[in-house]
Design a protein around this motif. Structure first.
Motif, PDB file in Angstrom:
ATOM      1  N   VAL A 224     108.833 -26.660  -8.084  1.00 31.94           N
ATOM      2  CA  VAL A 224     109.608 -26.011  -7.308  1.00 31.94           C
ATOM      3  C   VAL A 224     109.246 -26.149  -5.890  1.00 31.94           C
ATOM      4  O   VAL A 224     108.085 -25.537  -5.555  1.00 31.94           O
ATOM      5  CB  VAL A 224     109.681 -24.355  -7.791  1.00 31.94           C
ATOM      6  N   TRP A 225     109.982 -26.713  -4.924  1.00 36.30           N
ATOM      7  CA  TRP A 225     109.773 -26.766  -3.629  1.00 36.30           C
ATOM      8  C   TRP A 225     110.541 -25.931  -2.721  1.00 36.30           C
ATOM      9  O   TRP A 225     111.715 -26.098  -2.796  1.00 36.30           O
ATOM     10  CB  TRP A 225     109.762 -28.371  -3.452  1.00 36.30           C
ATOM     11  N   ALA A 226     109.896 -25.397  -1.676  1.00 45.01           N
ATOM     12  CA  ALA A 226     110.807 -24.638  -0.576  1.00 45.01           C
ATOM     13  C   ALA A 226     111.339 -25.840   0.219  1.00 45.01           C
ATOM     14  O   ALA A 226     110.597 -26.645   0.978  1.00 45.01           O
ATOM     15  CB  ALA A 226     109.896 -23.757   0.190  1.00 45.01           C
ATOM     16  N   SER A 227     112.603 -25.702   0.579  1.00 46.93           N
ATOM     17  CA  SER A 227     113.345 -26.904   1.302  1.00 46.93           C
ATOM     18  C   SER A 227     112.976 -26.771   2.779  1.00 46.93           C
ATOM     19  O   SER A 227     112.983 -27.569   3.473  1.00 46.93           O
ATOM     20  CB  SER A 227     114.854 -26.727   0.903  1.00 46.93           C
ATOM     21  N   GLU A 228     112.641 -25.493   3.287  1.00 53.52           N
ATOM     22  CA  GLU A 228     112.188 -25.365   4.519  1.00 53.52           C
ATOM     23  C   GLU A 228     110.540 -25.485   4.756  1.00 53.52           C
ATOM     24  O   GLU A 228     110.070 -24.848   5.759  1.00 53.52           O
ATOM     25  CB  GLU A 228     112.694 -24.010   4.989  1.00 53.52           C
ATOM     26  N   ASP A 229     109.837 -25.816   3.852  1.00 55.74           N
ATOM     27  CA  ASP A 229     108.311 -25.632   3.939  1.00 55.74           C
ATOM     28  C   ASP A 229     107.842 -26.589   5.098  1.00 55.74           C
ATOM     29  O   ASP A 229     108.281 -27.883   5.213  1.00 55.74           O
ATOM     30  CB  ASP A 229     107.817 -26.316   2.445  1.00 55.74           C
ATOM     31  N   ARG A 230     107.218 -26.292   5.938  1.00 54.86           N
ATOM     32  CA  ARG A 230     106.388 -26.882   7.057  1.00 54.86           C
ATOM     33  C   ARG A 230     104.930 -27.101   6.862  1.00 54.86           C
ATOM     34  O   ARG A 230     104.312 -27.599   7.833  1.00 54.86           O
ATOM     35  CB  ARG A 230     106.694 -25.794   8.295  1.00 54.86           C
ATOM     36  N   VAL A 231     104.475 -26.839   5.688  1.00 52.75           N
ATOM     37  CA  VAL A 231     102.979 -27.301   5.458  1.00 52.75           C
ATOM     38  C   VAL A 231     102.869 -28.064   4.344  1.00 52.75           C
ATOM     39  O   VAL A 231     102.071 -28.947   4.406  1.00 52.75           O
ATOM     40  CB  VAL A 231     102.422 -25.600   4.942  1.00 52.75           C
ATOM     41  N   MET A 232     103.496 -27.979   3.257  1.00 57.07           N
ATOM     42  CA  MET A 232     103.425 -28.876   2.059  1.00 57.07           C
ATOM     43  C   MET A 232     104.793 -29.661   2.122  1.00 57.07           C
ATOM     44  O   MET A 232     105.808 -29.439   1.962  1.00 57.07           O
ATOM     45  CB  MET A 232     103.488 -28.076   0.698  1.00 57.07           C
ATOM     46  N   PRO A 233     104.426 -31.277   2.252  1.00 58.01           N
ATOM     47  CA  PRO A 233     105.615 -32.237   2.492  1.00 58.01           C
ATOM     48  C   PRO A 233     106.530 -32.126   1.349  1.00 58.01           C
ATOM     49  O   PRO A 233     106.156 -32.329   0.322  1.00 58.01           O
ATOM     50  CB  PRO A 233     104.853 -33.526   2.949  1.00 58.01           C
ATOM     51  N   PRO A 234     107.837 -32.016   1.554  1.00 57.08           N
ATOM     52  CA  PRO A 234     108.813 -32.284   0.708  1.00 57.08           C
ATOM     53  C   PRO A 234     108.690 -33.307  -0.294  1.00 57.08           C
ATOM     54  O   PRO A 234     108.867 -33.383  -1.589  1.00 57.08           O
ATOM     55  CB  PRO A 234     110.329 -32.095   1.241  1.00 57.08           C
ATOM     56  N   GLU A 235     108.288 -34.334   0.277  1.00 54.87           N
ATOM     57  CA  GLU A 235     108.231 -35.885  -0.504  1.00 54.87           C
ATOM     58  C   GLU A 235     106.925 -35.503  -1.488  1.00 54.87           C
ATOM     59  O   GLU A 235     107.047 -36.096  -2.541  1.00 54.87           O
ATOM     60  CB  GLU A 235     107.702 -37.017   0.318  1.00 54.87           C
ATOM     61  N   HIS A 236     106.068 -34.574  -1.448  1.00 53.63           N
ATOM     62  CA  HIS A 236     105.124 -34.482  -2.270  1.00 53.63           C
ATOM     63  C   HIS A 236     105.533 -33.682  -3.542  1.00 53.63           C
ATOM     64  O   HIS A 236     105.055 -34.040  -4.740  1.00 53.63           O
ATOM     65  CB  HIS A 236     103.806 -33.532  -1.785  1.00 53.63           C
ATOM     66  N   GLY A 237     106.417 -32.975  -3.388  1.00 53.29           N
ATOM     67  CA  GLY A 237     107.319 -32.430  -4.631  1.00 53.29           C
ATOM     68  C   GLY A 237     107.977 -33.645  -5.560  1.00 53.29           C
ATOM     69  O   GLY A 237     107.702 -33.486  -6.669  1.00 53.29           O
ATOM     70  N   THR A 238     108.477 -34.385  -4.570  1.00 55.30           N
ATOM     71  CA  THR A 238     109.445 -35.436  -5.427  1.00 55.30           C
ATOM     72  C   THR A 238     108.216 -36.272  -6.078  1.00 55.30           C
ATOM     73  O   THR A 238     108.586 -36.838  -7.181  1.00 55.30           O
ATOM     74  CB  THR A 238     110.100 -36.307  -4.249  1.00 55.30           C
ATOM     75  N   ARG A 239     107.075 -36.813  -5.600  1.00 55.16           N
ATOM     76  CA  ARG A 239     106.199 -37.420  -6.125  1.00 55.16           C
ATOM     77  C   ARG A 239     105.654 -36.921  -7.379  1.00 55.16           C
ATOM     78  O   ARG A 239     105.300 -37.590  -8.370  1.00 55.16           O
ATOM     79  CB  ARG A 239     105.138 -37.798  -5.063  1.00 55.16           C
ATOM     80  N   LEU A 240     105.245 -35.623  -7.226  1.00 59.62           N
ATOM     81  CA  LEU A 240     104.660 -34.945  -8.224  1.00 59.62           C
ATOM     82  C   LEU A 240     105.560 -34.758  -9.386  1.00 59.62           C
ATOM     83  O   LEU A 240     105.140 -35.239 -10.547  1.00 59.62           O
ATOM     84  CB  LEU A 240     104.192 -33.409  -7.850  1.00 59.62           C
ATOM     85  N   ALA A 241     106.778 -34.490  -9.425  1.00 54.87           N
ATOM     86  CA  ALA A 241     107.750 -34.573 -10.369  1.00 54.87           C
ATOM     87  C   ALA A 241     107.975 -35.931 -11.086  1.00 54.87           C
ATOM     88  O   ALA A 241     108.043 -36.042 -12.275  1.00 54.87           O
ATOM     89  CB  ALA A 241     109.278 -34.027  -9.908  1.00 54.87           C
ATOM     90  N   ALA A 242     107.917 -37.130 -10.329  1.00 58.35           N
ATOM     91  CA  ALA A 242     107.905 -38.281 -10.693  1.00 58.35           C
ATOM     92  C   ALA A 242     106.647 -38.861 -11.571  1.00 58.35           C
ATOM     93  O   ALA A 242     106.899 -39.670 -12.467  1.00 58.35           O
ATOM     94  CB  ALA A 242     108.197 -39.319  -9.710  1.00 58.35           C
ATOM     95  N   LEU A 243     105.620 -38.367 -11.253  1.00 58.27           N
ATOM     96  CA  LEU A 243     104.399 -38.563 -11.910  1.00 58.27           C
ATOM     97  C   LEU A 243     104.141 -37.892 -13.342  1.00 58.27           C
ATOM     98  O   LEU A 243     103.582 -38.442 -14.055  1.00 58.27           O
ATOM     99  CB  LEU A 243     103.141 -37.872 -11.114  1.00 58.27           C
ATOM    100  N   LEU A 244     104.990 -37.006 -13.579  1.00 58.39           N
ATOM    101  CA  LEU A 244     104.957 -36.218 -14.772  1.00 58.39           C
ATOM    102  C   LEU A 244     105.946 -36.573 -15.785  1.00 58.39           C
ATOM    103  O   LEU A 244     107.118 -36.478 -15.208  1.00 58.39           O
ATOM    104  CB  LEU A 244     105.121 -34.531 -14.370  1.00 58.39           C
ATOM    105  N   PRO A 245     105.423 -37.025 -16.823  1.00 55.92           N
ATOM    106  CA  PRO A 245     106.375 -37.398 -17.966  1.00 55.92           C
ATOM    107  C   PRO A 245     107.702 -36.280 -18.224  1.00 55.92           C
ATOM    108  O   PRO A 245     108.876 -36.902 -18.539  1.00 55.92           O
ATOM    109  CB  PRO A 245     105.623 -37.592 -19.292  1.00 55.92           C
ATOM    110  N   GLN A 246     107.296 -35.334 -18.055  1.00 59.77           N
ATOM    111  CA  GLN A 246     108.593 -34.229 -18.364  1.00 59.77           C
ATOM    112  C   GLN A 246     108.637 -33.601 -17.249  1.00 59.77           C
ATOM    113  O   GLN A 246     109.064 -32.167 -17.031  1.00 59.77           O
ATOM    114  CB  GLN A 246     108.165 -33.183 -19.676  1.00 59.77           C
TER     115      GLN A 246
END
Length: 277
Positions: A224-246
């Motif tokens: 779950v990523w905050a769309s206005e996050d200015r500290v944690m890059p949004p692309e990291h949320g995408t990468r984490l979700a892609a890494l996890l099989p489920q």
């Protein structure tokens, strides 16, 4: 409530009840009150067990030989689950709490059946943003000088600066004000905080190797990523979700990193939907 662990006394709250067990994990210079609104919402049909970890806003100094590195505190979370005999746990983390959850996932997390990773450090994003860099750098001070440095956090105008909590939460200042009090009143807490921050600063790449093991975590995972996050890059949320099989990614609007403060009802709704309640 309190429990004695190898590092010392850890406080926690427990809503009780027979529902699915949710254990939320907070970040640096925070305590379990980060989760108050989310836990209150979920308590209707979940059991929420919320520890306050030795990350600088705790109220009981740890033992002098305690491992206060972030991997050491992640192991303490695992010990906490075992000590309370919590099973089939939904482990939730945001900010550095999400980093701790990743460390547990990489080590197997035997008592965990699913995870929720809110906006959090990942990959090489540590220390994150101006806030993280400032906090970790302040750990180079002596405990006494660190306490003097943190005195300015009593002022709302300082807490709202980008180097403090200003880029972490839009509307959670009342909660963040309480997080600095233990540091200002207890020399043992200042000692713990400096030890923890120095250990974190000495190992900024602590998440890189665990990230390589995340694809082995084959249980349900909600990112779950905050769309206005200015500290944690949004692309990291995408990468984490892609890494996890489920893995599944959901974005939440009108929030900075600390989703439990900025969007507690929506965050609780997503957890409830995820656990099937």
């Amino acid at each position: 409530m309190q429990v004695e662990l190898s590092a010392g006394t850890v406080e926690y709250t427990d809503t009780g009840g027979p529902g699915p067990v949710v254990v939320p994990v907070h970040g640096l210079l925070m305590d379990g009150t980060l989760w108050d609104a989310v836990a209150a919402d979920l308590a209707v049909d979940h059991r929420c067990v919320v520890p306050t970890l030795p990350l600088g806003a705790h109220r009981h100094p740890m033992r002098e030989d305690a491992d206060l590195s972030l991997p050491g505190i992640a192991r303490l979370v695992g010990e906490f689950l075992a000590r309370l005999d919590l099973r089939d746990v939904t482990l939730v983390g945001v900010d550095t709490g999400g980093a701790l959850v990743q460390l547990l996932m990489a080590d197997g997390a035997a008592r965990v059946s699913r995870v929720v990773l809110g906006s959090c450090e990942a990959f090489d994003n540590f220390p994150p943003g101006l806030t993280g860099k400032t906090v970790v750098a302040s750990g180079k001070l002596s405990p006494r000088l660190f306490g003097l440095f943190m005195q300015q956090m009593r002022l709302r105008v300082v807490r709202r600066l980008p180097i403090a909590f200003g880029r972490l939460t839009k509307r959670g200042d009342a909660t963040t004000a309480g997080w600095v009090r233990p540091l200002l009143t207890d020399a043992g807490i200042r000692r713990d905080a400096v030890r923890m921050l120095r250990a974190a600063g000495a190992d900024p790449g602590f998440l890189r190797e665990p990230a390589e093991r995340l694809p082995a975590f084959d249980r349900p995972a909600l990112v779950v990523w905050a769309s206005e996050d200015r500290v944690m890059p949004p692309e990291h949320g995408t990468r984490l979700a892609a890494l996890l099989p489920q893995g599944k990614l959901v974005e939440v609007a009108d929030s900075y990193t600390l989703l439990p403060l900025d969007q507690p009802a929506e965050f609780a709704r997503l957890i409830r939907e995820f656990t099937g309640r």
